[in-house]
Design an enzyme around this catalytic site. Structure first.
Site, PDB file in Angstrom:
ATOM      1  N   ARG A 103     -52.890 -29.655 -36.545  1.00 40.51           N
ATOM      2  CA  ARG A 103     -53.481 -30.876 -37.093  1.00 40.51           C
ATOM      3  C   ARG A 103     -52.770 -32.060 -36.439  1.00 40.51           C
ATOM      4  NH1 ARG A 103     -57.359 -28.583 -38.054  1.00 40.51           N
ATOM      5  NH2 ARG A 103     -58.429 -28.199 -40.017  1.00 40.51           N
ATOM      6  N   ALA A 111     -61.567 -24.019 -32.112  1.00 39.18           N
ATOM      7  CA  ALA A 111     -62.216 -22.944 -32.887  1.00 39.18           C
ATOM      8  C   ALA A 111     -63.692 -22.793 -32.546  1.00 39.18           C
ATOM      9  CB  ALA A 111     -62.078 -23.233 -34.380  1.00 39.18           C
ATOM     10  N   ASP A 151     -55.253 -30.604 -28.808  1.00 41.56           N
ATOM     11  CA  ASP A 151     -56.634 -30.397 -29.287  1.00 41.56           C
ATOM     12  C   ASP A 151     -56.931 -31.248 -30.526  1.00 41.56           C
ATOM     13  OD1 ASP A 151     -59.195 -28.927 -29.318  1.00 41.56           O
ATOM     14  OD2 ASP A 151     -58.432 -28.038 -31.178  1.00 41.56           O
ATOM     15  N   HIS A 183     -60.770 -31.329 -30.467  1.00 38.17           N
ATOM     16  CA  HIS A 183     -60.694 -30.492 -31.671  1.00 38.17           C
ATOM     17  C   HIS A 183     -61.746 -29.369 -31.581  1.00 38.17           C
ATOM     18  CE1 HIS A 183     -59.524 -30.452 -36.206  1.00 38.17           C
ATOM     19  NE2 HIS A 183     -59.737 -29.231 -35.754  1.00 38.17           N
ATOM     20  N   ARG A 242     -51.476 -16.954 -39.640  1.00 39.10           N
ATOM     21  CA  ARG A 242     -52.529 -16.198 -38.947  1.00 39.10           C
ATOM     22  C   ARG A 242     -52.572 -16.488 -37.451  1.00 39.10           C
ATOM     23  NH1 ARG A 242     -55.200 -17.285 -44.062  1.00 39.10           N
ATOM     24  NH2 ARG A 242     -55.084 -19.430 -43.356  1.00 39.10           N
ATOM     25  N   ILE A 243     -52.657 -17.770 -37.102  1.00 39.85           N
ATOM     26  CA  ILE A 243     -52.836 -18.110 -35.681  1.00 39.85           C
ATOM     27  C   ILE A 243     -51.515 -17.942 -34.920  1.00 39.85           C
ATOM     28  CG2 ILE A 243     -53.511 -19.927 -34.054  1.00 39.85           C
ATOM     29  CD1 ILE A 243     -55.351 -21.027 -36.315  1.00 39.85           C
ATOM     30  N   ASP A 272     -40.382 -20.375 -39.192  1.00 43.08           N
ATOM     31  CA  ASP A 272     -41.295 -20.484 -40.328  1.00 43.08           C
ATOM     32  C   ASP A 272     -40.499 -20.126 -41.576  1.00 43.08           C
ATOM     33  OD1 ASP A 272     -43.182 -20.157 -42.368  1.00 43.08           O
ATOM     34  OD2 ASP A 272     -44.720 -19.458 -40.966  1.00 43.08           O
ATOM     35  N   GLU A 317     -59.366 -38.914 -35.733  1.00 48.00           N
ATOM     36  CA  GLU A 317     -60.440 -38.230 -35.013  1.00 48.00           C
ATOM     37  C   GLU A 317     -61.790 -38.824 -35.390  1.00 48.00           C
ATOM     38  OE1 GLU A 317     -60.145 -33.999 -35.438  1.00 48.00           O
ATOM     39  OE2 GLU A 317     -58.206 -33.922 -34.486  1.00 48.00           O
TER      40      GLU A 317
HETATM   41  P1  NAD Z   1     -51.633 -20.251 -41.937  1.00 45.33           P
HETATM   42  O1  NAD Z   1     -51.627 -20.856 -43.294  1.00 45.33           O
HETATM   43  O2  NAD Z   1     -52.012 -18.823 -41.781  1.00 45.33           O
HETATM   44  O3  NAD Z   1     -50.186 -20.455 -41.246  1.00 45.33           O
HETATM   45  C1  NAD Z   1     -49.450 -21.633 -41.352  1.00 45.33           C
HETATM   46  C2  NAD Z   1     -47.989 -21.240 -41.332  1.00 45.33           C
HETATM   47  O4  NAD Z   1     -47.188 -22.431 -41.270  1.00 45.33           O
HETATM   48  C3  NAD Z   1     -47.555 -20.468 -42.591  1.00 45.33           C
HETATM   49  O5  NAD Z   1     -46.988 -19.214 -42.238  1.00 45.33           O
HETATM   50  C4  NAD Z   1     -46.517 -21.373 -43.238  1.00 45.33           C
HETATM   51  O6  NAD Z   1     -45.459 -20.649 -43.853  1.00 45.33           O
HETATM   52  C5  NAD Z   1     -46.011 -22.149 -42.025  1.00 45.33           C
HETATM   53  N1  NAD Z   1     -45.309 -23.390 -42.349  1.00 45.33           N
HETATM   54  C6  NAD Z   1     -45.578 -24.279 -43.336  1.00 45.33           C
HETATM   55  N2  NAD Z   1     -44.688 -25.302 -43.298  1.00 45.33           N
HETATM   56  C7  NAD Z   1     -43.844 -25.042 -42.265  1.00 45.33           C
HETATM   57  C8  NAD Z   1     -42.711 -25.728 -41.713  1.00 45.33           C
HETATM   58  N3  NAD Z   1     -42.278 -26.887 -42.216  1.00 45.33           N
HETATM   59  N4  NAD Z   1     -42.079 -25.178 -40.638  1.00 45.33           N
HETATM   60  C9  NAD Z   1     -42.514 -23.991 -40.094  1.00 45.33           C
HETATM   61  N5  NAD Z   1     -43.576 -23.302 -40.595  1.00 45.33           N
HETATM   62  C10 NAD Z   1     -44.232 -23.821 -41.661  1.00 45.33           C
HETATM   63  O7  NAD Z   1     -52.577 -21.201 -41.055  1.00 45.33           O
HETATM   64  P2  NAD Z   1     -53.400 -20.816 -39.740  1.00 45.33           P
HETATM   65  O8  NAD Z   1     -54.735 -20.284 -40.125  1.00 45.33           O
HETATM   66  O9  NAD Z   1     -52.525 -20.052 -38.841  1.00 45.33           O
HETATM   67  O10 NAD Z   1     -53.661 -22.292 -39.150  1.00 45.33           O
HETATM   68  C11 NAD Z   1     -52.598 -23.033 -38.596  1.00 45.33           C
HETATM   69  C12 NAD Z   1     -53.061 -24.465 -38.318  1.00 45.33           C
HETATM   70  O11 NAD Z   1     -54.138 -24.450 -37.367  1.00 45.33           O
HETATM   71  C13 NAD Z   1     -53.587 -25.218 -39.544  1.00 45.33           C
HETATM   72  O12 NAD Z   1     -53.155 -26.561 -39.487  1.00 45.33           O
HETATM   73  C14 NAD Z   1     -55.095 -25.206 -39.347  1.00 45.33           C
HETATM   74  O13 NAD Z   1     -55.711 -26.308 -39.993  1.00 45.33           O
HETATM   75  C15 NAD Z   1     -55.156 -25.324 -37.830  1.00 45.33           C
HETATM   76  N6  NAD Z   1     -56.443 -24.907 -37.252  1.00 45.33           N
HETATM   77  C16 NAD Z   1     -56.943 -25.653 -36.229  1.00 45.33           C
HETATM   78  C17 NAD Z   1     -58.142 -25.278 -35.633  1.00 45.33           C
HETATM   79  C18 NAD Z   1     -58.698 -26.064 -34.458  1.00 45.33           C
HETATM   80  O14 NAD Z   1     -59.887 -26.037 -34.212  1.00 45.33           O
HETATM   81  N7  NAD Z   1     -57.866 -26.748 -33.699  1.00 45.33           N
HETATM   82  C19 NAD Z   1     -58.865 -24.181 -36.121  1.00 45.33           C
HETATM   83  C20 NAD Z   1     -58.299 -23.413 -37.137  1.00 45.33           C
HETATM   84  C21 NAD Z   1     -57.079 -23.784 -37.708  1.00 45.33           C
END
Ligand code: NAD
Length: 307
Positions: free
Chosen positions: A233, A284, A257, A281, A153-154, A174, A262
């Site tokens: 993370r 979001a 971030d 952090h 997603r992100i 990915d 933490e």
């Molecule tokens: P998501 O599940 O939509 O996307 C994660 C992607 O990583 C997936 O497409 C998956 O196939 C891929 N992936 C998994 N293992 C992999 C690897 N070894 N190599 C390459 N790609 C790999 O998740 P998202 O919603 O996009 O979130 C991404 C990250 O951002 C998560 O860790 C989430 O916890 C973090 N996040 C942080 C904040 C913040 O405040 N900093 C807020 C929201 C999400």
């Protein structure tokens, strides 16, 4: 929803609470997030709407005799014993759509602040050094290559903003995503992204397979002019190796971030370096994003409790 109670240990935006009230739920707002208080309050509740700093472990779940749903404000579920909740038939929900764009915008901000040297320029000018403008070049995002690890997603939103908004080239890795936007040049290995990218941005979940996915060897492959951005993370990056890379200028800088621990210990060397920018952090936690998370988390509760 008559006779149903939602427990919110740490208060949320009123829009989320208003929605629940309009649907007839009784709301209990916690006074603190101490385990004792949580154990007591959860006894009479049908749902809990929680943030990351409330431990929802086996004991807490067992105490929630009427509990049907644990609704997470945000996406990280490290604080919830999801396996145990599922075994008890309790739903665990997250709000992924509510904060993806907010995080993607934060990533663009970190990139811009690093490349435009905003922090350095700001500190210099405040200390009377106007001439820094003649001594330090900023950099453009346009035509730089952005390498995205994790095209979920992100990652996809960052890719679109970088490509359409800033004219960057976008490459990515990915192994679990098949179809991607045509403007993203998908690489077959992490190595290819590390050696080609000018900026690397991490958007991976924290799993055993992604723990320290960026460490000593990976920093050695990156360009000396490269920047690393991590809003995913903390555990995905080996922080000790990051400090060494920043000190030795193996890479040019980083925008971070999320941290391995933490809150992090701000006495750590990382926080003394001027080629890193840090945020607590908070990627979001924009005002708009927080409202969306509160509403989405409330909607999830209503969907489950109203069947
Ligand atoms: P998501 O599940 O939509 O996307 C994660 C992607 O990583 C997936 O497409 C998956 O196939 C891929 N992936 C998994 N293992 C992999 C690897 N070894 N190599 C390459 N790609 C790999 O998740 P998202 O919603 O996009 O979130 C991404 C990250 O951002 C998560 O860790 C989430 O916890 C973090 N996040 C942080 C904040 C913040 O405040 N900093 C807020 C929201 C999400």
């Amino acid at each position: 929803m008559k006779n149903k109670t939602v427990y919110i240990p740490l208060d949320i935006e009123y829009e989320g609470k208003n929605y629940l009230k309009s649907r007839g739920y009784k709301i209990i707002i916690g006074e603190d997030v101490e385990k004792k208080s949580v154990l007591e309050a959860i006894k009479s509740c049908d749902a809990i709407l929680t943030r990351s700093n409330v431990m929802i472990d086996k004991e807490v779940i067992q105490a929630g005799e009427k509990l049907k749903i644990i609704s997470k404000y945000g996406v990280g579920i490290n604080n919830i014993d999801v396996d145990f909740a599922s075994k008890q038939g309790i739903y665990v929900t997250i709000t992924p759509e509510a904060n993806a764009n907010v995080v993607a915008e934060h990533v663009m901000a970190l990139m811009l602040i690093l490349c435009k040297k905003i922090m350095i320029m700001d500190h210099a000018l405040r200390s009377g050094n106007f001439d820094i403008r003649n001594n330090l070049y900023s950099e453009d995002l346009e035509m730089k290559t952005l390498g995205i690890l994790g095209l979920g997603r992100i990652g996809k939103l960052v890719a679109a903003k970088a490509y359409y908004g800033f004219g960057m080239n976008v490459i990515g890795f990915d192994p679990y995503q098949e179809k991607e936007a045509s403007f993203i040049d998908i690489k077959q290995s992490l190595h290819d992204v590390l050696v080609e990218a000018d900026i690397i941005s991490l958007h991976l979940p924290l799993l055993p397979s992604t723990h320290h996915i960026i460490g000593v060897e990976e920093f050695a492959k990156m360009k000396e002019s490269a920047y690393l951005i991590n809003t995913s993370r903390g555990g995905t990056v080996d922080e000790k190796a990051l400090v060494v890379a920043l000190k030795k200028k193996t890479i040019a800088g980083a925008g971070i971030d999320v941290f391995e621990k933490e809150p992090p210990d701000v006495q750590d060397e990382l926080f003394t370096l001027d080629n890193v920018i840090v945020t607590p952090h908070s990627a979001a936690l924009s005002k708009d994003g927080s409202v969306k998370m509160a509403i989405h988390a409330a909607l999830q509760i209503d969907q489950v409790l109203s069947g």
